[in-house]
Write an enzyme that holds these catalytic residues in place. Structure first.
Site, PDB file in Angstrom:
ATOM      1  N   GLN A 157      -7.281  -9.630  -6.689  1.00 57.76           N
ATOM      2  CA  GLN A 157      -6.016 -10.379  -6.650  1.00 57.76           C
ATOM      3  C   GLN A 157      -5.494 -10.420  -5.222  1.00 57.76           C
ATOM      4  O   GLN A 157      -5.539  -9.421  -4.514  1.00 57.76           O
ATOM      5  CB  GLN A 157      -5.023  -9.659  -7.545  1.00 57.76           C
ATOM      6  CG  GLN A 157      -3.588  -9.631  -7.057  1.00 57.76           C
ATOM      7  CD  GLN A 157      -2.843 -10.885  -7.431  1.00 57.76           C
ATOM      8  OE1 GLN A 157      -3.124 -11.456  -8.473  1.00 57.76           O
ATOM      9  NE2 GLN A 157      -1.922 -11.308  -6.626  1.00 57.76           N
ATOM     10  N   THR A 158      -5.010 -11.571  -4.793  1.00 57.41           N
ATOM     11  CA  THR A 158      -4.419 -11.643  -3.456  1.00 57.41           C
ATOM     12  C   THR A 158      -3.398 -12.757  -3.393  1.00 57.41           C
ATOM     13  O   THR A 158      -3.437 -13.695  -4.193  1.00 57.41           O
ATOM     14  CB  THR A 158      -5.505 -11.863  -2.381  1.00 57.41           C
ATOM     15  OG1 THR A 158      -4.908 -11.812  -1.086  1.00 57.41           O
ATOM     16  CG2 THR A 158      -6.196 -13.208  -2.562  1.00 57.41           C
ATOM     17  N   ARG A 159      -2.472 -12.628  -2.438  1.00 54.05           N
ATOM     18  CA  ARG A 159      -1.578 -13.743  -2.138  1.00 54.05           C
ATOM     19  C   ARG A 159      -1.669 -14.081  -0.655  1.00 54.05           C
ATOM     20  O   ARG A 159      -0.883 -14.869  -0.152  1.00 54.05           O
ATOM     21  CB  ARG A 159      -0.136 -13.424  -2.548  1.00 54.05           C
ATOM     22  CG  ARG A 159       0.552 -12.310  -1.788  1.00 54.05           C
ATOM     23  CD  ARG A 159       1.971 -12.130  -2.310  1.00 54.05           C
ATOM     24  NE  ARG A 159       2.797 -11.281  -1.489  1.00 54.05           N
ATOM     25  CZ  ARG A 159       3.043  -9.998  -1.723  1.00 54.05           C
ATOM     26  NH1 ARG A 159       2.486  -9.412  -2.754  1.00 54.05           N
ATOM     27  NH2 ARG A 159       3.830  -9.307  -0.941  1.00 54.05           N
ATOM     28  N   HIS A 163      -8.200 -10.710   5.172  1.00 51.02           N
ATOM     29  CA  HIS A 163      -8.255  -9.994   6.442  1.00 51.02           C
ATOM     30  C   HIS A 163      -9.251  -8.844   6.299  1.00 51.02           C
ATOM     31  O   HIS A 163      -9.840  -8.642   5.222  1.00 51.02           O
ATOM     32  CB  HIS A 163      -6.870  -9.516   6.877  1.00 51.02           C
ATOM     33  CG  HIS A 163      -6.081  -8.816   5.824  1.00 51.02           C
ATOM     34  ND1 HIS A 163      -6.460  -7.600   5.293  1.00 51.02           N
ATOM     35  CD2 HIS A 163      -4.917  -9.147   5.183  1.00 51.02           C
ATOM     36  CE1 HIS A 163      -5.575  -7.205   4.391  1.00 51.02           C
ATOM     37  NE2 HIS A 163      -4.629  -8.126   4.289  1.00 51.02           N
ATOM     38  N   HIS A 166      -8.824  -6.275   3.330  1.00 50.62           N
ATOM     39  CA  HIS A 166      -9.222  -6.786   2.023  1.00 50.62           C
ATOM     40  C   HIS A 166     -10.726  -7.004   1.949  1.00 50.62           C
ATOM     41  O   HIS A 166     -11.346  -6.801   0.894  1.00 50.62           O
ATOM     42  CB  HIS A 166      -8.471  -8.086   1.712  1.00 50.62           C
ATOM     43  CG  HIS A 166      -7.054  -7.859   1.294  1.00 50.62           C
ATOM     44  ND1 HIS A 166      -6.165  -8.879   1.065  1.00 50.62           N
ATOM     45  CD2 HIS A 166      -6.373  -6.713   1.055  1.00 50.62           C
ATOM     46  CE1 HIS A 166      -4.992  -8.368   0.706  1.00 50.62           C
ATOM     47  NE2 HIS A 166      -5.101  -7.058   0.698  1.00 50.62           N
ATOM     48  N   GLY A 251      -5.078  -1.877  -4.968  1.00 51.66           N
ATOM     49  CA  GLY A 251      -4.992  -1.232  -3.669  1.00 51.66           C
ATOM     50  C   GLY A 251      -3.616  -0.664  -3.393  1.00 51.66           C
ATOM     51  O   GLY A 251      -2.832  -0.401  -4.306  1.00 51.66           O
ATOM     52  N   ARG A 252      -3.332  -0.508  -2.131  1.00 48.28           N
ATOM     53  CA  ARG A 252      -2.056   0.050  -1.700  1.00 48.28           C
ATOM     54  C   ARG A 252      -0.922  -0.939  -1.974  1.00 48.28           C
ATOM     55  O   ARG A 252      -1.029  -2.121  -1.659  1.00 48.28           O
ATOM     56  CB  ARG A 252      -2.114   0.357  -0.200  1.00 48.28           C
ATOM     57  CG  ARG A 252      -0.824   0.929   0.376  1.00 48.28           C
ATOM     58  CD  ARG A 252      -0.914   1.033   1.884  1.00 48.28           C
ATOM     59  NE  ARG A 252       0.304   1.602   2.449  1.00 48.28           N
ATOM     60  CZ  ARG A 252       1.415   0.910   2.688  1.00 48.28           C
ATOM     61  NH1 ARG A 252       1.462  -0.378   2.397  1.00 48.28           N
ATOM     62  NH2 ARG A 252       2.472   1.508   3.200  1.00 48.28           N
ATOM     63  N   ASP A 253       0.163  -0.477  -2.572  1.00 46.59           N
ATOM     64  CA  ASP A 253       1.374  -1.274  -2.805  1.00 46.59           C
ATOM     65  C   ASP A 253       1.056  -2.620  -3.434  1.00 46.59           C
ATOM     66  O   ASP A 253       1.570  -3.656  -3.020  1.00 46.59           O
ATOM     67  CB  ASP A 253       2.130  -1.468  -1.483  1.00 46.59           C
ATOM     68  CG  ASP A 253       3.586  -1.892  -1.702  1.00 46.59           C
ATOM     69  OD1 ASP A 253       4.133  -1.606  -2.788  1.00 46.59           O
ATOM     70  OD2 ASP A 253       4.175  -2.506  -0.792  1.00 46.59           O
ATOM     71  N   HIS A 254       0.208  -2.606  -4.442  1.00 47.89           N
ATOM     72  CA  HIS A 254      -0.204  -3.833  -5.119  1.00 47.89           C
ATOM     73  C   HIS A 254       1.019  -4.537  -5.707  1.00 47.89           C
ATOM     74  O   HIS A 254       1.807  -3.943  -6.433  1.00 47.89           O
ATOM     75  CB  HIS A 254      -1.192  -3.499  -6.229  1.00 47.89           C
ATOM     76  CG  HIS A 254      -1.804  -4.687  -6.891  1.00 47.89           C
ATOM     77  ND1 HIS A 254      -3.138  -5.007  -6.774  1.00 47.89           N
ATOM     78  CD2 HIS A 254      -1.269  -5.652  -7.681  1.00 47.89           C
ATOM     79  CE1 HIS A 254      -3.391  -6.100  -7.456  1.00 47.89           C
ATOM     80  NE2 HIS A 254      -2.258  -6.518  -8.022  1.00 47.89           N
TER      81      HIS A 254
END
Length: 351
Positions: A157-159, A163, A166, A251-254
Protein backbone atom coordinates in the site's frame (compact mmCIF):
# COMPACT_ATOMS: atom_id res chain seq x y z
CA UNK A 1 -42.05 5.63 1.33
CA UNK A 2 -39.05 6.53 -0.84
CA UNK A 3 -36.42 9.17 -0.18
CA UNK A 4 -33.77 10.59 -2.48
CA UNK A 5 -30.33 11.39 -1.05
CA UNK A 6 -27.57 13.07 -3.03
CA UNK A 7 -24.20 11.46 -2.29
CA UNK A 8 -20.65 12.60 -2.96
CA UNK A 9 -17.94 10.83 -4.97
CA UNK A 10 -16.35 9.16 -1.94
CA UNK A 11 -19.66 7.68 -0.80
CA UNK A 12 -20.29 6.43 -4.33
CA UNK A 13 -16.85 4.82 -4.31
CA UNK A 14 -17.66 3.05 -1.04
CA UNK A 15 -20.80 1.64 -2.70
CA UNK A 16 -18.75 0.49 -5.70
CA UNK A 17 -16.19 -1.16 -3.42
CA UNK A 18 -18.95 -2.90 -1.47
CA UNK A 19 -20.49 -4.11 -4.73
CA UNK A 20 -17.25 -5.63 -6.06
CA UNK A 21 -16.41 -7.34 -2.77
CA UNK A 22 -13.41 -5.15 -2.10
CA UNK A 23 -14.89 -4.33 1.33
CA UNK A 24 -16.09 -7.88 2.07
CA UNK A 25 -17.83 -8.91 4.26
CA UNK A 26 -19.79 -5.63 4.06
CA UNK A 27 -23.02 -5.79 2.06
CA UNK A 28 -23.87 -2.17 2.63
CA UNK A 29 -23.23 0.72 4.99
CA UNK A 30 -22.82 -0.37 8.59
CA UNK A 31 -25.87 -0.62 10.80
CA UNK A 32 -25.57 0.41 14.43
CA UNK A 33 -24.56 -3.04 15.71
CA UNK A 34 -21.74 -3.33 13.18
CA UNK A 35 -20.66 0.26 13.73
CA UNK A 36 -20.52 -0.17 17.51
CA UNK A 37 -18.62 -3.42 17.21
CA UNK A 38 -16.02 -1.92 14.86
CA UNK A 39 -15.52 1.28 16.84
CA UNK A 40 -15.42 -0.40 20.24
CA UNK A 41 -13.92 -3.84 19.51
CA UNK A 42 -12.51 -3.93 15.93
CA UNK A 43 -15.18 -6.45 15.02
CA UNK A 44 -18.44 -6.69 13.09
CA UNK A 45 -21.52 -8.03 14.85
CA UNK A 46 -20.98 -11.46 13.23
CA UNK A 47 -17.51 -11.76 14.80
CA UNK A 48 -15.39 -10.91 11.75
CA UNK A 49 -12.50 -8.49 12.21
CA UNK A 50 -13.05 -5.05 10.67
CA UNK A 51 -11.40 -1.88 11.88
CA UNK A 52 -12.77 1.15 9.98
CA UNK A 53 -16.41 2.31 10.11
CA UNK A 54 -17.89 2.58 6.62
CA UNK A 55 -21.01 4.69 7.00
CA UNK A 56 -23.55 6.78 5.14
CA UNK A 57 -24.38 10.17 6.62
CA UNK A 58 -27.62 12.02 6.00
CA UNK A 59 -28.89 15.42 7.18
CA UNK A 60 -30.74 15.46 10.51
CA UNK A 61 -33.89 16.66 8.78
CA UNK A 62 -33.81 13.71 6.36
CA UNK A 63 -33.75 10.86 8.89
CA UNK A 64 -35.31 7.76 7.28
CA UNK A 65 -36.99 4.89 9.16
CA UNK A 66 -36.38 1.17 9.09
CA UNK A 67 -37.79 -0.47 5.97
CA UNK A 68 -37.54 2.62 3.80
CA UNK A 69 -35.79 2.52 0.46
CA UNK A 70 -33.33 5.33 -0.06
CA UNK A 71 -32.64 6.28 -3.66
CA UNK A 72 -29.04 7.45 -3.80
CA UNK A 73 -28.17 9.91 -6.54
CA UNK A 74 -24.85 11.22 -7.78
CA UNK A 75 -24.73 14.33 -9.92
CA UNK A 76 -28.53 14.22 -10.07
CA UNK A 77 -28.48 10.67 -11.46
CA UNK A 78 -30.07 7.75 -9.58
CA UNK A 79 -27.11 5.35 -9.08
CA UNK A 80 -27.93 3.10 -6.13
CA UNK A 81 -30.57 2.00 -3.65
CA UNK A 82 -30.31 1.32 0.05
CA UNK A 83 -32.67 -0.68 2.24
CA UNK A 84 -32.69 1.13 5.58
CA UNK A 85 -32.12 -1.01 8.67
CA UNK A 86 -31.57 1.67 11.29
CA UNK A 87 -30.17 5.10 12.10
CA UNK A 88 -27.68 6.20 14.75
CA UNK A 89 -25.22 8.97 15.54
CA UNK A 90 -21.44 9.08 15.25
CA UNK A 91 -20.32 11.07 18.28
CA UNK A 92 -17.09 12.85 19.13
CA UNK A 93 -16.29 9.92 21.39
CA UNK A 94 -16.58 7.58 18.41
CA UNK A 95 -14.39 9.83 16.26
CA UNK A 96 -11.74 9.88 18.97
CA UNK A 97 -11.78 6.09 19.21
CA UNK A 98 -11.22 5.77 15.47
CA UNK A 99 -8.53 8.45 15.07
CA UNK A 100 -7.10 8.59 18.62
CA UNK A 101 -7.65 12.36 18.62
CA UNK A 102 -10.24 15.11 18.13
CA UNK A 103 -7.66 17.59 16.88
CA UNK A 104 -9.11 19.38 13.85
CA UNK A 105 -5.65 19.55 12.26
CA UNK A 106 -5.95 15.79 11.70
CA UNK A 107 -7.38 15.49 8.14
CA UNK A 108 -9.46 12.41 8.98
CA UNK A 109 -11.00 14.05 12.05
CA UNK A 110 -11.73 17.25 10.18
CA UNK A 111 -13.34 15.36 7.31
CA UNK A 112 -15.47 13.28 9.69
CA UNK A 113 -16.58 16.35 11.67
CA UNK A 114 -17.68 18.03 8.44
CA UNK A 115 -20.11 15.17 7.78
CA UNK A 116 -23.53 14.91 9.40
CA UNK A 117 -23.36 12.87 12.62
CA UNK A 118 -26.57 11.03 11.66
CA UNK A 119 -25.71 7.72 10.01
CA UNK A 120 -27.93 5.23 8.19
CA UNK A 121 -27.23 1.50 8.01
CA UNK A 122 -28.46 -0.95 5.43
CA UNK A 123 -27.74 -3.09 2.36
CA UNK A 124 -26.81 -1.20 -0.81
CA UNK A 125 -27.38 -2.11 -4.44
CA UNK A 126 -25.45 -0.38 -7.22
CA UNK A 127 -27.89 0.22 -10.06
CA UNK A 128 -25.59 1.93 -12.56
CA UNK A 129 -23.16 -0.85 -13.49
CA UNK A 130 -21.11 1.47 -15.72
CA UNK A 131 -19.25 2.45 -12.55
CA UNK A 132 -17.84 -1.07 -12.39
CA UNK A 133 -16.00 -0.82 -15.70
CA UNK A 134 -12.83 0.67 -14.23
CA UNK A 135 -13.28 -0.61 -10.68
CA UNK A 136 -10.68 -2.84 -9.07
CA UNK A 137 -12.37 -6.23 -8.91
CA UNK A 138 -11.23 -9.05 -6.59
CA UNK A 139 -12.33 -11.71 -9.07
CA UNK A 140 -10.09 -10.15 -11.72
CA UNK A 141 -7.03 -9.69 -9.49
CA UNK A 142 -7.28 -13.25 -8.19
CA UNK A 143 -7.43 -14.52 -11.79
CA UNK A 144 -4.43 -12.38 -12.76
CA UNK A 145 -2.39 -13.78 -9.86
CA UNK A 146 -3.43 -17.35 -10.74
CA UNK A 147 -2.59 -16.85 -14.43
CA UNK A 148 0.87 -15.63 -13.41
CA UNK A 149 1.33 -18.79 -11.38
CA UNK A 150 1.68 -16.88 -8.11
CA UNK A 151 0.74 -18.99 -5.12
CA UNK A 152 1.90 -16.28 -2.70
CA UNK A 153 1.35 -12.57 -3.31
CA UNK A 154 2.54 -9.67 -1.15
CA UNK A 155 0.50 -6.48 -1.27
CA UNK A 156 2.06 -3.07 -0.87
CA UNK A 157 0.00 0.00 0.00
CA UNK A 158 1.28 3.48 -0.78
CA UNK A 159 0.18 7.04 -1.33
CA UNK A 160 3.63 8.25 -2.47
CA UNK A 161 5.86 7.64 -5.48
CA UNK A 162 8.40 4.92 -4.80
CA UNK A 163 11.52 5.96 -2.91
CA UNK A 164 14.49 3.89 -1.74
CA UNK A 165 12.91 3.02 1.62
CA UNK A 166 9.79 1.58 0.02
CA UNK A 167 11.91 -0.17 -2.59
CA UNK A 168 13.77 -1.87 0.27
CA UNK A 169 10.49 -3.13 1.78
CA UNK A 170 9.16 -4.33 -1.57
CA UNK A 171 12.32 -6.28 -2.32
CA UNK A 172 11.95 -8.04 1.05
CA UNK A 173 8.40 -8.91 0.01
CA UNK A 174 9.67 -10.36 -3.27
CA UNK A 175 12.13 -12.54 -1.36
CA UNK A 176 9.22 -13.99 0.62
CA UNK A 177 6.52 -14.25 -2.07
CA UNK A 178 6.11 -15.25 -5.71
CA UNK A 179 4.73 -11.86 -6.72
CA UNK A 180 4.47 -8.24 -5.61
CA UNK A 181 1.15 -6.44 -5.97
CA UNK A 182 1.76 -2.70 -5.92
CA UNK A 183 -1.59 -1.18 -5.01
CA UNK A 184 -1.35 2.62 -4.62
CA UNK A 185 -4.23 4.67 -3.25
CA UNK A 186 -5.78 6.79 -6.01
CA UNK A 187 -8.81 8.11 -4.10
CA UNK A 188 -9.15 11.18 -1.86
CA UNK A 189 -5.94 12.32 -0.18
CA UNK A 190 -5.09 15.44 1.74
CA UNK A 191 -3.84 18.69 0.24
CA UNK A 192 -0.10 18.57 -0.43
CA UNK A 193 0.05 14.80 -1.06
CA UNK A 194 1.38 13.54 -4.38
CA UNK A 195 -1.20 13.31 -7.16
CA UNK A 196 -2.38 10.01 -8.55
CA UNK A 197 -0.52 10.79 -11.77
CA UNK A 198 2.80 11.28 -9.96
CA UNK A 199 2.45 8.04 -7.99
CA UNK A 200 1.49 5.96 -11.02
CA UNK A 201 4.19 7.47 -13.24
CA UNK A 202 6.87 6.67 -10.65
CA UNK A 203 5.78 3.07 -10.23
CA UNK A 204 5.41 2.47 -13.95
CA UNK A 205 9.02 3.57 -14.42
CA UNK A 206 10.16 1.41 -11.50
CA UNK A 207 8.37 -1.68 -12.80
CA UNK A 208 9.65 -1.13 -16.34
CA UNK A 209 13.30 -0.55 -15.49
CA UNK A 210 14.15 -2.18 -12.16
CA UNK A 211 11.81 -5.02 -11.18
CA UNK A 212 11.49 -8.42 -12.90
CA UNK A 213 8.54 -8.08 -15.25
CA UNK A 214 7.08 -11.47 -14.30
CA UNK A 215 7.16 -10.71 -10.56
CA UNK A 216 5.24 -7.42 -10.29
CA UNK A 217 1.68 -6.32 -10.96
CA UNK A 218 0.33 -2.83 -10.33
CA UNK A 219 -3.22 -1.51 -10.10
CA UNK A 220 -4.58 1.54 -8.33
CA UNK A 221 -6.96 1.25 -5.40
CA UNK A 222 -9.68 3.86 -5.58
CA UNK A 223 -10.65 4.59 -2.00
CA UNK A 224 -10.23 7.53 0.30
CA UNK A 225 -7.43 7.78 2.82
CA UNK A 226 -8.79 8.05 6.34
CA UNK A 227 -5.36 8.62 7.97
CA UNK A 228 -6.54 6.42 10.84
CA UNK A 229 -3.11 4.94 11.51
CA UNK A 230 -3.23 1.49 13.18
CA UNK A 231 -6.89 0.87 12.37
CA UNK A 232 -6.36 1.76 8.73
CA UNK A 233 -3.28 -0.45 8.47
CA UNK A 234 -5.36 -3.52 9.35
CA UNK A 235 -8.20 -2.25 7.14
CA UNK A 236 -5.74 -2.05 4.23
CA UNK A 237 -4.65 -5.63 4.94
CA UNK A 238 -8.28 -6.82 4.85
CA UNK A 239 -8.78 -5.15 1.46
CA UNK A 240 -5.64 -6.83 0.06
CA UNK A 241 -6.80 -10.18 1.42
CA UNK A 242 -10.04 -9.68 -0.47
CA UNK A 243 -8.03 -8.91 -3.62
CA UNK A 244 -6.17 -12.21 -3.36
CA UNK A 245 -2.98 -11.31 -1.48
CA UNK A 246 -1.55 -13.87 0.91
CA UNK A 247 0.80 -11.36 2.58
CA UNK A 248 0.71 -7.63 3.29
CA UNK A 249 3.47 -5.23 4.30
CA UNK A 250 2.87 -2.90 7.23
CA UNK A 251 5.72 -0.49 7.79
CA UNK A 252 6.50 2.42 10.04
CA UNK A 253 3.54 4.73 10.84
CA UNK A 254 1.34 3.04 8.24
CA UNK A 255 -1.56 5.33 7.21
CA UNK A 256 -0.40 7.87 9.78
CA UNK A 257 -0.26 11.62 9.49
CA UNK A 258 1.75 14.22 11.36
CA UNK A 259 2.70 13.00 14.83
CA UNK A 260 -0.67 11.57 15.80
CA UNK A 261 0.48 7.94 16.03
CA UNK A 262 3.53 6.18 17.37
CA UNK A 263 5.96 4.84 14.79
CA UNK A 264 4.93 1.23 15.37
CA UNK A 265 1.40 1.56 16.77
CA UNK A 266 0.15 -0.15 13.60
CA UNK A 267 2.45 -3.10 14.30
CA UNK A 268 1.07 -3.38 17.83
CA UNK A 269 -2.57 -3.51 16.71
CA UNK A 270 -1.73 -5.89 13.86
CA UNK A 271 0.01 -8.24 16.29
CA UNK A 272 -2.88 -8.04 18.74
CA UNK A 273 -5.57 -8.83 16.19
CA UNK A 274 -3.62 -11.42 14.18
CA UNK A 275 -2.69 -13.13 17.46
CA UNK A 276 -6.35 -13.52 18.44
CA UNK A 277 -8.05 -14.05 15.08
CA UNK A 278 -7.40 -15.51 11.65
CA UNK A 279 -7.30 -12.47 9.40
CA UNK A 280 -6.86 -14.60 6.29
CA UNK A 281 -3.60 -12.87 5.41
CA UNK A 282 -0.06 -12.92 6.81
CA UNK A 283 1.23 -9.54 7.94
CA UNK A 284 4.86 -8.62 7.32
CA UNK A 285 5.63 -6.11 10.07
CA UNK A 286 8.75 -4.38 8.78
CA UNK A 287 10.82 -1.69 10.44
CA UNK A 288 11.65 1.70 8.99
CA UNK A 289 14.33 1.57 6.28
CA UNK A 290 16.89 4.38 6.28
CA UNK A 291 20.22 5.12 4.65
CA UNK A 292 23.17 4.42 6.92
CA UNK A 293 26.22 6.54 6.18
CA UNK A 294 28.52 4.01 7.85
CA UNK A 295 27.05 0.92 6.20
CA UNK A 296 26.66 2.77 2.89
CA UNK A 297 23.29 1.24 2.10
CA UNK A 298 19.60 1.20 2.97
CA UNK A 299 19.08 -0.77 6.19
CA UNK A 300 16.81 -0.84 9.24
CA UNK A 301 17.49 -0.83 12.95
CA UNK A 302 16.78 -4.58 12.87
CA UNK A 303 20.07 -5.13 11.00
CA UNK A 304 22.13 -1.99 11.64
CA UNK A 305 23.58 -0.58 14.87
CA UNK A 306 24.04 3.00 13.62
CA UNK A 307 20.46 4.29 13.84
CA UNK A 308 21.36 7.04 16.31
CA UNK A 309 24.66 8.09 14.73
CA UNK A 310 24.61 7.60 10.96
CA UNK A 311 20.95 7.48 9.94
CA UNK A 312 19.56 9.53 7.05
CA UNK A 313 15.78 9.38 7.04
CA UNK A 314 13.95 8.57 3.81
CA UNK A 315 10.28 9.46 3.51
CA UNK A 316 7.65 10.84 1.17
CA UNK A 317 7.42 13.92 3.40
CA UNK A 318 11.12 14.70 2.96
CA UNK A 319 10.97 14.13 -0.79
CA UNK A 320 7.92 16.41 -1.09
CA UNK A 321 9.91 19.09 0.77
CA UNK A 322 12.84 18.75 -1.65
CA UNK A 323 10.61 19.07 -4.70
CA UNK A 324 8.56 21.94 -3.24
CA UNK A 325 11.79 23.86 -2.64
CA UNK A 326 12.95 23.25 -6.19
CA UNK A 327 15.73 20.88 -5.12
CA UNK A 328 16.69 17.51 -6.56
CA UNK A 329 16.32 14.70 -3.98
CA UNK A 330 19.55 12.87 -3.23
CA UNK A 331 19.81 9.51 -4.99
CA UNK A 332 20.22 7.78 -1.66
CA UNK A 333 16.53 8.63 -1.22
CA UNK A 334 15.08 8.63 -4.73
CA UNK A 335 16.32 7.19 -8.01
CA UNK A 336 16.92 9.86 -10.65
CA UNK A 337 14.74 7.91 -13.09
CA UNK A 338 11.86 8.09 -10.63
CA UNK A 339 12.41 11.80 -10.07
CA UNK A 340 12.28 12.36 -13.84
CA UNK A 341 9.05 10.36 -14.07
CA UNK A 342 7.48 12.46 -11.31
CA UNK A 343 8.48 15.74 -12.97
CA UNK A 344 7.13 14.55 -16.32
CA UNK A 345 3.64 13.75 -15.10
CA UNK A 346 2.30 17.33 -14.98
CA UNK A 347 0.70 18.28 -11.66
CA UNK A 348 2.79 16.77 -8.87
CA UNK A 349 0.90 17.74 -5.70
CA UNK A 350 -2.77 17.86 -4.72
CA UNK A 351 -3.89 21.49 -4.37
Amino acid sequence: MTEYIEIDEETLQDIINIETGLLYPLKGFMNEADFRGVVDSYMLSDGQVFTIPVTLDVPDNAAPVSGQTLHLSFGGRHVADMEVEDTYYMTDEDIEKVFCTLDMSHPGVRKEKERSPLRVGGKTTLLDKTFLQDALNPEETKKIFADKGWKTVVGFQTRNPIHKAHEHLQRIGLEVCDGLFINPIVGWKKKGDFTQEAVVAAYERMAAEFYPEESVYMAGLKTQMRYAGPREAVFHAIIRRNLGCTHFIIGRDHAGVGGFYGAYDAHALARELSGKYDLGIELLLLHEPYYCKKCGMVVSEKNCSHYKTDRIEISGTIIRKYINEGSIPDEIMLRKEIFEAILGCGQIFIE
